[in-house]
Scaffold this motif. Structure first.
Motif, PDB file in Angstrom:
ATOM      1  N   VAL A 217       0.832  -1.210   0.000  1.00  0.00           N
ATOM      2  CA  VAL A 217       0.000   0.000   0.000  1.00  0.00           C
ATOM      3  C   VAL A 217       0.867   1.260   0.000  1.00  0.00           C
ATOM      4  O   VAL A 217       0.769   2.106  -0.888  1.00  0.00           O
ATOM      5  CB  VAL A 217      -0.961  -0.002   1.213  1.00  0.00           C
ATOM      6  CG1 VAL A 217      -1.726   1.318   1.302  1.00  0.00           C
ATOM      7  CG2 VAL A 217      -1.937  -1.171   1.113  1.00  0.00           C
ATOM      8  N   CYS A 218       1.730   1.367   0.978  1.00  0.00           N
ATOM      9  CA  CYS A 218       2.579   2.563   1.088  1.00  0.00           C
ATOM     10  C   CYS A 218       3.836   2.333   0.257  1.00  0.00           C
ATOM     11  O   CYS A 218       4.946   2.317   0.753  1.00  0.00           O
ATOM     12  CB  CYS A 218       2.914   2.841   2.555  1.00  0.00           C
ATOM     13  SG  CYS A 218       3.550   4.501   2.812  1.00  0.00           S
ATOM     14  N   PRO A 223       1.800   5.777  -3.623  1.00  0.00           N
ATOM     15  CA  PRO A 223       1.201   5.060  -2.483  1.00  0.00           C
ATOM     16  C   PRO A 223      -0.319   5.038  -2.615  1.00  0.00           C
ATOM     17  O   PRO A 223      -0.923   6.029  -3.038  1.00  0.00           O
ATOM     18  CB  PRO A 223       1.652   5.884  -1.274  1.00  0.00           C
ATOM     19  CG  PRO A 223       2.048   7.223  -1.817  1.00  0.00           C
ATOM     20  CD  PRO A 223       2.547   6.977  -3.209  1.00  0.00           C
ATOM     21  N   CYS A 225      -2.992   5.496  -0.915  1.00  0.00           N
ATOM     22  CA  CYS A 225      -3.513   6.057   0.344  1.00  0.00           C
ATOM     23  C   CYS A 225      -5.000   5.763   0.526  1.00  0.00           C
ATOM     24  O   CYS A 225      -5.492   5.684   1.653  1.00  0.00           O
ATOM     25  CB  CYS A 225      -3.250   7.557   0.400  1.00  0.00           C
ATOM     26  SG  CYS A 225      -1.496   7.975   0.276  1.00  0.00           S
ATOM     27  N   ALA A 231      -4.592   6.205   6.734  1.00  0.00           N
ATOM     28  CA  ALA A 231      -4.766   7.406   5.910  1.00  0.00           C
ATOM     29  C   ALA A 231      -5.182   8.613   6.734  1.00  0.00           C
ATOM     30  O   ALA A 231      -4.678   9.722   6.541  1.00  0.00           O
ATOM     31  CB  ALA A 231      -5.789   7.136   4.804  1.00  0.00           C
ATOM     32  N   ARG A 237       0.278  12.458   3.971  1.00  0.00           N
ATOM     33  CA  ARG A 237      -0.910  12.462   3.106  1.00  0.00           C
ATOM     34  C   ARG A 237      -1.646  13.782   3.239  1.00  0.00           C
ATOM     35  O   ARG A 237      -2.085  14.368   2.246  1.00  0.00           O
ATOM     36  CB  ARG A 237      -1.815  11.291   3.458  1.00  0.00           C
ATOM     37  CG  ARG A 237      -3.058  11.266   2.606  1.00  0.00           C
ATOM     38  CD  ARG A 237      -3.937  10.084   2.912  1.00  0.00           C
ATOM     39  NE  ARG A 237      -5.051  10.050   1.996  1.00  0.00           N
ATOM     40  CZ  ARG A 237      -6.300  10.382   2.298  1.00  0.00           C
ATOM     41  NH1 ARG A 237      -6.595  10.757   3.521  1.00  0.00           N
ATOM     42  NH2 ARG A 237      -7.244  10.338   1.402  1.00  0.00           N
TER      43      ARG A 237
HETATM   44 FE1  SF4 Z   1       1.541   5.690   3.215  1.00  0.00          FE
HETATM   45 FE2  SF4 Z   1       0.371   7.668   4.518  1.00  0.00          FE
HETATM   46 FE3  SF4 Z   1      -0.532   6.960   2.132  1.00  0.00          FE
HETATM   47 FE4  SF4 Z   1      -0.844   5.325   4.217  1.00  0.00          FE
HETATM   48  S1  SF4 Z   1      -1.752   7.332   3.930  1.00  0.00           S
HETATM   49  S2  SF4 Z   1      -0.186   4.766   2.127  1.00  0.00           S
HETATM   50  S3  SF4 Z   1       1.033   5.712   5.368  1.00  0.00           S
HETATM   51  S4  SF4 Z   1       1.467   7.826   2.587  1.00  0.00           S
END
Ligand code: SF4
Length: 383
Positions: A217-218, A223, A225, A231, A237
């Motif tokens: 995912v990240c 990414p 998110c 998130a 983000r």
């Molecule tokens: Fe990575 Fe933050 Fe996106 Fe989650 S929300 S995938 S931790 S960048």
């Protein structure tokens, strides 16, 4: 729904008034574990949900995964476990067989340490791995990261497991702007603040969940998110700069080292190989003999001193190039045919049996180059 993992009211955190940084570690852990229970990767070394992990499998996979991807490791892991189903079987295997099985994974010091570690666990610990980070770190080839990973995954010990994937997730979650590698200590501290402190916090699952989040995912680029359980809490983000983190200090260019390899052939077609010293780069591996690898190309005196036999050498056209972690290597190759094989430590091998030896990638390139090689220029007698 993204972010709905937070809080008891199922309200996406990213829409809440609270700032992302105010989300407490227990809420982050719960969100991550709920996500993991639904989206965990199925990996050959991983125990099924609710089952206890096999320490031998965890250790073997973690050593293989150092510097290598999950996709590459999968078939190696399965072959190793089929051939050496437990730590005792691996300890009893000849080192050459283990090195041979390791071919293609690189960093052969890991394979030698793997074999040594199997011997220690089998001989000194009755085949059972120590179940603490300190105990694991005392074993050959197990550093702080691997000890933490095995302690958490195999024994459910509270441990903060921080690899490159985890560094990336934490750098984004907490919007750490300091470039790597300088940011490593801070990222380790931030990761430790989040990690479960007690066994009932599912430390093994948490460690694997964080690895999975970073891997699936990240991701380094783009990414996902919208699929991330963190998130709502993620500062990068919210700032809109997730993909730019973690920052990295500018890399210095890899230097180039040069050397000469000696391709020696007997009248029956056998080729001269030898074993490299146990310590150092490619330690214990089988090689085509060569000069030392240094910045300056070796002069004729150095070539003569390094040649494994007295012979009339003919340079082959072209250069063998290989890149190691810290340098690029350029090898020229000189070929000769000799009447007998009186060289200390010589291993004579017919070309169609070269596959039986643990030749590292760079040496496979030398072999391929020599087998195809065209003679050029002058020849000279050295040795
Ligand atoms: Fe990575 Fe933050 Fe996106 Fe989650 S929300 S995938 S931790 S960048």
């Amino acid at each position: 729904m993204l972010g709905s993992d937070f809080g008891g009211n199922n309200q996406p955190l990213c829409h809440m008034a609270a700032s992302p940084s105010s989300v407490e570690p227990p809420a982050l852990r719960r969100a991550l574990l709920r996500w993991y229970d639904r989206h965990r990767r199925v990996l050959p070394w991983r125990a099924a949900p609710g089952r206890r992990a096999e320490p031998y499998h965890v250790w073997l996979s973690e050593i293989m995964l150092q510097q290598t991807t999950v996709a590459t490791v999968g078939p190696y892991f399965e072959r190793f476990v089929r051939r050496w189903p437990d730590i005792g079987a691996l300890a009893r295997a000849p080192l050459d067989d283990v090195l041979h099985g390791w071919q293609g994974l690189g960093y052969y010091a890991r394979a030698r340490n793997l074999h040594r570690c199997a011997g220690v666990v089998s001989g000194d610990f009755d085949g059972r791995f120590p179940d603490t980070e300190d105990g694991l770190r005392a074993l050959p080839g197990i550093g702080p990261y691997t000890a933490a990973a095995i302690a958490a995954i195999a024994f459910d010990r509270p441990a903060s497991v921080v690899d490159g994937n985890v560094e990336r997730v934490i750098a984004r979650l907490r919007a750490v702007e300091t470039p790597l590698p300088g940011a490593k200590p801070a990222l380790r501290d931030l990761a430790a603040e989040l990690a479960p402190r007690r066994g009932n916090g599912r430390p093994g699952d948490y460690a694997q969940a964080l690895m999975d989040l970073g891997a699936t995912v990240c991701r380094p680029r783009r990414p996902a998110c919208d699929r991330c359980p963190w998130a709502g809490a993620c500062q990068a983000r919210h700032a809109g700069n997730a993909e730019t983190l973690p920052r990295r200090a500018a890399r210095t260019a890899r230097p180039v080292r040069r050397g000469v390899a000696f391709w020696v052939v007997r009248p029956d077609g056998a080729v001269l190989l030898r074993r490299r010293p146990e310590s150092g780069l490619l330690g214990g591996m089988i090689e085509v003999p060569s000069t030392e690898w240094r910045a300056a190309a070796p002069d004729m005196a150095e070539i003569g001193a390094a040649a494994p036999v007295m012979a009339d050498w003919t340079p082959l056209a072209g250069i063998v190039r290989h890149t190691f972690t810290h340098f690029h290597l350029e090898l020229s190759v000189r070929a000769a045919t000799v009447a007998d094989g009186t060289c200390p430590g010589a291993i004579w091998c017919l070309p169609d049996r070269l596959g039986e030896h643990a030749l590292p990638s760079v040496m496979k390139k030398v072999v391929a180059h020599a087998l195809l090689g065209k003679r050029v220029g002058s020849s000279g007698r050295t040795g």
